[in-house]
Structures are given as structure tokens and as C-alpha cells.
Design a protein around this motif. Structure first.
Motif, PDB file in Angstrom:
ATOM      1  N   UNK A 187       0.723  -1.297   0.053  1.00 35.87           N
ATOM      2  CA  UNK A 187      -0.530   0.389  -0.064  1.00 35.87           C
ATOM      3  C   UNK A 187       0.892   0.908  -0.227  1.00 35.87           C
ATOM      4  N   UNK A 188       1.621   1.274   0.563  1.00 35.75           N
ATOM      5  CA  UNK A 188       2.907   1.988   0.787  1.00 35.75           C
ATOM      6  C   UNK A 188       3.568   2.453  -0.833  1.00 35.75           C
ATOM      7  N   UNK A 189       4.047   1.045  -0.902  1.00 35.34           N
ATOM      8  CA  UNK A 189       4.315   1.752  -2.599  1.00 35.34           C
ATOM      9  C   UNK A 189       3.747   2.128  -3.464  1.00 35.34           C
ATOM     10  N   UNK A 190       2.056   1.718  -3.547  1.00 33.64           N
ATOM     11  CA  UNK A 190       0.931   1.891  -4.264  1.00 33.64           C
ATOM     12  C   UNK A 190       1.082   3.836  -4.175  1.00 33.64           C
ATOM     13  N   UNK A 191       0.775   4.229  -2.883  1.00 36.12           N
ATOM     14  CA  UNK A 191       0.736   5.212  -2.654  1.00 36.12           C
ATOM     15  C   UNK A 191       1.587   6.561  -3.636  1.00 36.12           C
ATOM     16  N   UNK A 198       3.475  -7.361  -7.479  1.00 35.54           N
ATOM     17  CA  UNK A 198       3.238  -5.260  -7.077  1.00 35.54           C
ATOM     18  C   UNK A 198       4.011  -5.236  -8.881  1.00 35.54           C
ATOM     19  N   UNK A 199       3.889  -5.955  -9.995  1.00 31.61           N
ATOM     20  CA  UNK A 199       4.414  -5.707 -11.747  1.00 31.61           C
ATOM     21  C   UNK A 199       2.657  -5.523 -11.978  1.00 31.61           C
ATOM     22  N   UNK A 200       1.911  -6.384 -11.778  1.00 32.40           N
ATOM     23  CA  UNK A 200       0.048  -6.153 -11.918  1.00 32.40           C
ATOM     24  C   UNK A 200      -0.176  -4.769 -11.597  1.00 32.40           C
ATOM     25  N   UNK A 201       0.295  -5.419  -9.729  1.00 34.34           N
ATOM     26  CA  UNK A 201      -0.174  -3.684  -9.357  1.00 34.34           C
ATOM     27  C   UNK A 201       0.201  -2.616 -10.197  1.00 34.34           C
ATOM     28  N   UNK A 202       1.192  -2.013 -10.239  1.00 28.38           N
ATOM     29  CA  UNK A 202       1.462  -1.142 -10.816  1.00 28.38           C
ATOM     30  C   UNK A 202       1.519  -0.992 -12.262  1.00 28.38           C
ATOM     31  N   UNK A 203       1.121  -2.052 -13.027  1.00 27.30           N
ATOM     32  CA  UNK A 203       0.237  -1.351 -14.254  1.00 27.30           C
ATOM     33  C   UNK A 203      -1.081  -0.880 -14.366  1.00 27.30           C
ATOM     34  N   UNK A 204      -1.655  -1.238 -13.034  1.00 25.64           N
ATOM     35  CA  UNK A 204      -3.097  -1.280 -12.652  1.00 25.64           C
ATOM     36  C   UNK A 204      -3.213   0.902 -12.094  1.00 25.64           C
TER      37      UNK A 204
END
Length: 252
Positions: A189-193, A219-225
């Protein structure tokens, strides 16, 4: 969890993805590796020699390994970007671009004679074919006798358990070895924020916890999102709320 193919919006042309750097990498349990790379970059910036330790190769020869999504490729790109920003010669090698290996070998003898640092990165060591394995073997032998070539390599397993020829596995462990670890949910969550802030995105508080429970957890798919949300928010001129996220993820 939604494991269906990504919806059509993920194919949007996205041009504002932040370049991987050491500054935008959330270390988590990878702090030792992250700190080592930061210290190396500082030594390049100041042109200051690092303290000599028991193994001189530790200063310029690093292999790290871990599962997909643990930051392996991010850190390789980050150290390469840092080298380029400082005007150092940089050679990124991957299993998919054999011509890059040929070009490096053509320049290797010249690089070995230089006192100016140069940087080589090798991603997905575990996927090298027989020809590239032989090439990496020659490259490592040359680097061992050089003074200023730095090499950073990453794979999915520790050197001793890779399905590569024994003499290469041995050489991979001549310098420092680190294991990369996946982030925990709070760290994700911190990284995505941080990723959202870098893109100028404001997320409603319920978005990220919902994604971790309902979407891909790597994380790759979450960062793609994050990229897709950025583009879709601009396209629809709407804030990033849970209804918008659900709409984006709705199969078309």
C-alpha cells in the motif's frame, strides 16, 4: 481474486510511467541490497574509492535473486539509470536481446582497460540459453581481471540451484549475493501510494485495500494498474474512486 485477463483499458498508451530509480524503490526487507546500491552510486558520484574488504569483487559484482515481483528488475533498471545520469557507460543485457551481448563483447577489452566505472546489468539469468550462458561466462572472466567494470545480475534462484552449467553458477557467487523479498500488504500500500503520488493521482482511501483483496497481489500487475488508472482517469476526467476502479476492471 480476479485472475482473468486484464481488461482492454490496460492497452491504453501510457507515457507518464516513472522511471525505476533507487529513490522510488520501497526497500522493505530488501534494505541491505538497497543500501549497498545507494552506497555504490555515491562512490560513483564522488569518484571516491570504497573501503577494501576481504573480497575486492564485492565492490562491483552483485547477484540478487527472488520471486517475480520482488523488485529484481526494478533495481537493475534503477542502477542502470543512475549510471546513465552520471555519464557512465551502461550495458543492459536480457535473454531477449542477444545483439546487445555481441555489442558488449566487442567493447569489453576497451572497457577492461579503463579506470572510469562502467556498468553492466543482466536480467533473468535463469532464462539464458546455452549461447548466452557461454557469453556471460566470458564476460565474467573478463570483468574479474578489470578494475572498474561493475556487473549486477538477477535471477529467480540462488546461484547454486540455478539450472545452468556449474562453472557459471560458481562465478555468479564470486561477489555479493542478496535475496529479494516480496512486500507485505502494508508495504505494498505504501509503494502504491508513492506510485500514485508520482503520477499526480489522488486515490480515495478505500481503493488500495480493495485492490489487494480483489485484484492481483504482485507488484508488477499492481503497478500496471496504477498506470491504467492514471490513463483512465485522464480519459474520463474523473477522480480515482472505487466505482471508477470497478468500471476499469469490468471486462469489455
Amino acid at each position: 481474486m480476479n485472475n482473468s485477463p486484464l481488461p482492454r483499458q490496460f492497452a491504453l498508451d501510457i507515457g507518464r510511467t516513472p522511471t525505476p530509480s533507487l529513490n522510488n524503490f520501497l526497500a522493505g526487507e530488501n534494505l541491505a541490497l538497497h543500501s549497498t546500491l545507494q552506497e555504490l552510486v555515491k562512490s560513483w558520484e564522488t569518484n571516491a574509492p570504497r573501503p577494501v574488504n576481504e573480497n575486492p569483487l564485492n565492490q562491483r559484482w552483485i547477484y540478487w535473486w527472488g520471486p517475480e515481483g520482488s523488485g529484481r528488475s526494478h533495481l537493475l533498471s534503477a542502477i542502470g539509470s543512475a549510471a546513465q545520469e552520471l555519464g557512465l557507460k551502461y550495458f543492459p543485457l536480457t535473454p531477449n536481446e542477444p545483439i546487445s551481448w555481441v555489442r558488449l563483447e566487442e567493447q569489453l577489452s576497451t572497457l577492461c582497460a579503463h579506470h572510469q566505472p562502467s556498468v553492466i546489468t543482466v536480467d533473468d539469468v535463469d532464462r539464458l540459453d546455452e549461447r548466452l550462458v557461454a557469453c556471460l561466462f566470458r564476460i565474467l572472466n573478463a570483468i574479474q581481471g578489470s578494475e572498474a567494470i561493475h556487473i549486477f545480475m538477477a535471477g529467480n534462484a540462488a546461484p547454486g540451484t540455478l539450472t545452468l552449467r556449474e562453472d557459471l553458477r560458481t562465478r555468479l557467487g564470486w561477489g555479493l549475493i542478496f535475496q529479494t523479498h516480496l512486500l507485505g500488504d502494508d508495504e505494498k500500500i505504501q509503494a502504491l501510494q508513492q506510485a500514485a503520488q508520482a503520477r499526480g493521482l489522488v486515490l480515495s482511501p478505500d481503493v488500495l485495500p480493495w485492490l489487494l483483496n480483489r485484484f492481483y497481489r504482485d507488484m508488477p500487475n499492481l503497478m500496471a494498474l496504477m498506470d491504467a488508472l492514471d490513463a483512465y482517469s485522464l480519459e474520463t476526467k474523473r477522480a480515482v474512486t472505487l466505482p471508477l476502479v470497478r468500471e476499469l476492471l469490468q471486462p469489455k
